[in-house]
Design a protein around this motif. Structure first.
Motif, PDB file in Angstrom:
ATOM      1  N   GLU A  79      21.501  23.176  27.278  1.00 33.79           N
ATOM      2  CA  GLU A  79      21.283  22.487  28.556  1.00 33.79           C
ATOM      3  C   GLU A  79      20.403  21.259  28.377  1.00 33.79           C
ATOM      4  N   LEU A  80      19.323  21.399  27.606  1.00 36.60           N
ATOM      5  CA  LEU A  80      18.420  20.267  27.357  1.00 36.60           C
ATOM      6  C   LEU A  80      19.133  19.144  26.610  1.00 36.60           C
ATOM      7  N   SER A  81      19.981  19.508  25.661  1.00 33.15           N
ATOM      8  CA  SER A  81      20.736  18.513  24.909  1.00 33.15           C
ATOM      9  C   SER A  81      21.657  17.723  25.835  1.00 33.15           C
ATOM     10  N   ALA A  82      22.390  18.426  26.686  1.00 33.09           N
ATOM     11  CA  ALA A  82      23.301  17.762  27.622  1.00 33.09           C
ATOM     12  C   ALA A  82      22.533  16.851  28.582  1.00 33.09           C
ATOM     13  N   ALA A  83      21.385  17.322  29.056  1.00 33.21           N
ATOM     14  CA  ALA A  83      20.572  16.523  29.978  1.00 33.21           C
ATOM     15  C   ALA A  83      20.038  15.271  29.290  1.00 33.21           C
ATOM     16  N   ASP A  84      19.631  15.395  28.024  1.00 36.52           N
ATOM     17  CA  ASP A  84      19.125  14.233  27.296  1.00 36.52           C
ATOM     18  C   ASP A  84      20.230  13.202  27.092  1.00 36.52           C
ATOM     19  N   LEU A  85      21.407  13.658  26.698  1.00 40.94           N
ATOM     20  CA  LEU A  85      22.528  12.714  26.546  1.00 40.94           C
ATOM     21  C   LEU A  85      22.813  12.000  27.861  1.00 40.94           C
ATOM     22  N   ALA A  86      22.874  12.758  28.954  1.00 41.80           N
ATOM     23  CA  ALA A  86      23.159  12.168  30.263  1.00 41.80           C
ATOM     24  C   ALA A  86      22.099  11.140  30.643  1.00 41.80           C
ATOM     25  N   SER A  87      20.829  11.448  30.352  1.00 41.85           N
ATOM     26  CA  SER A  87      19.753  10.511  30.701  1.00 41.85           C
ATOM     27  C   SER A  87      19.854   9.210  29.914  1.00 41.85           C
ATOM     28  N   ARG A  88      20.512   9.263  28.768  1.00 37.64           N
ATOM     29  CA  ARG A  88      20.720   8.074  27.942  1.00 37.64           C
ATOM     30  C   ARG A  88      22.042   7.376  28.273  1.00 37.64           C
ATOM     31  N   GLY A  89      22.794   7.940  29.224  1.00 40.14           N
ATOM     32  CA  GLY A  89      24.075   7.370  29.594  1.00 40.14           C
ATOM     33  C   GLY A  89      25.157   7.596  28.552  1.00 40.14           C
TER      34      GLY A  89
END
Length: 113
Positions: A79-89
């Protein structure tokens, strides 16, 4: 009991456009394997070819059962990995998630000379 896990989430970038590629290449020095470390906030790493990426997390769990704690830590890391990718666009897909329990690591004593 408290369990500490070093979790590595491996993934593959999806559909990077030229602006994303340019941005990732400009920041490559901050995200190469030499800066790899496990931390609660995570470390984002990727290859210069911009194909694969990794996130490394140190996640703590308080579950009574070690296997339950590991399963929950793996889910949290993904979940944290997906959220980090999303925050970076960025878009990507997880290929694997692996965990090492810090309490299971055995330290060998140094060799005396």
């Amino acid at each position: 009991m408290t369990w500490n896990f070093r979790i590595t989430v491996r993934g593959r970038f999806s559909e990077l456009d030229e602006d994303q590629r340019r941005s990732l290449r400009a920041a490559q020095d901050d995200h190469d394997m030499l800066s790899a470390r496990f931390s609660p906030e995570g470390t984002f790493l990727y290859t210069p070819e911009l194909v694969n990426y990794q996130h490394r997390f140190l996640i703590t769990g308080d579950e009574a059962d070690r296997d339950d704690a590991e399963t929950l830590a793996n889910i949290r890391a993904e979940e944290l990995s997906a959220a980090d990718l999303a925050s970076r666009g960025l878009d990507g897909r997880t290929i694997s998630v692996s965990a090492v329990c810090v309490e299971d690591i055995k330290v060998r004593p140094g060799v005396r000379r």
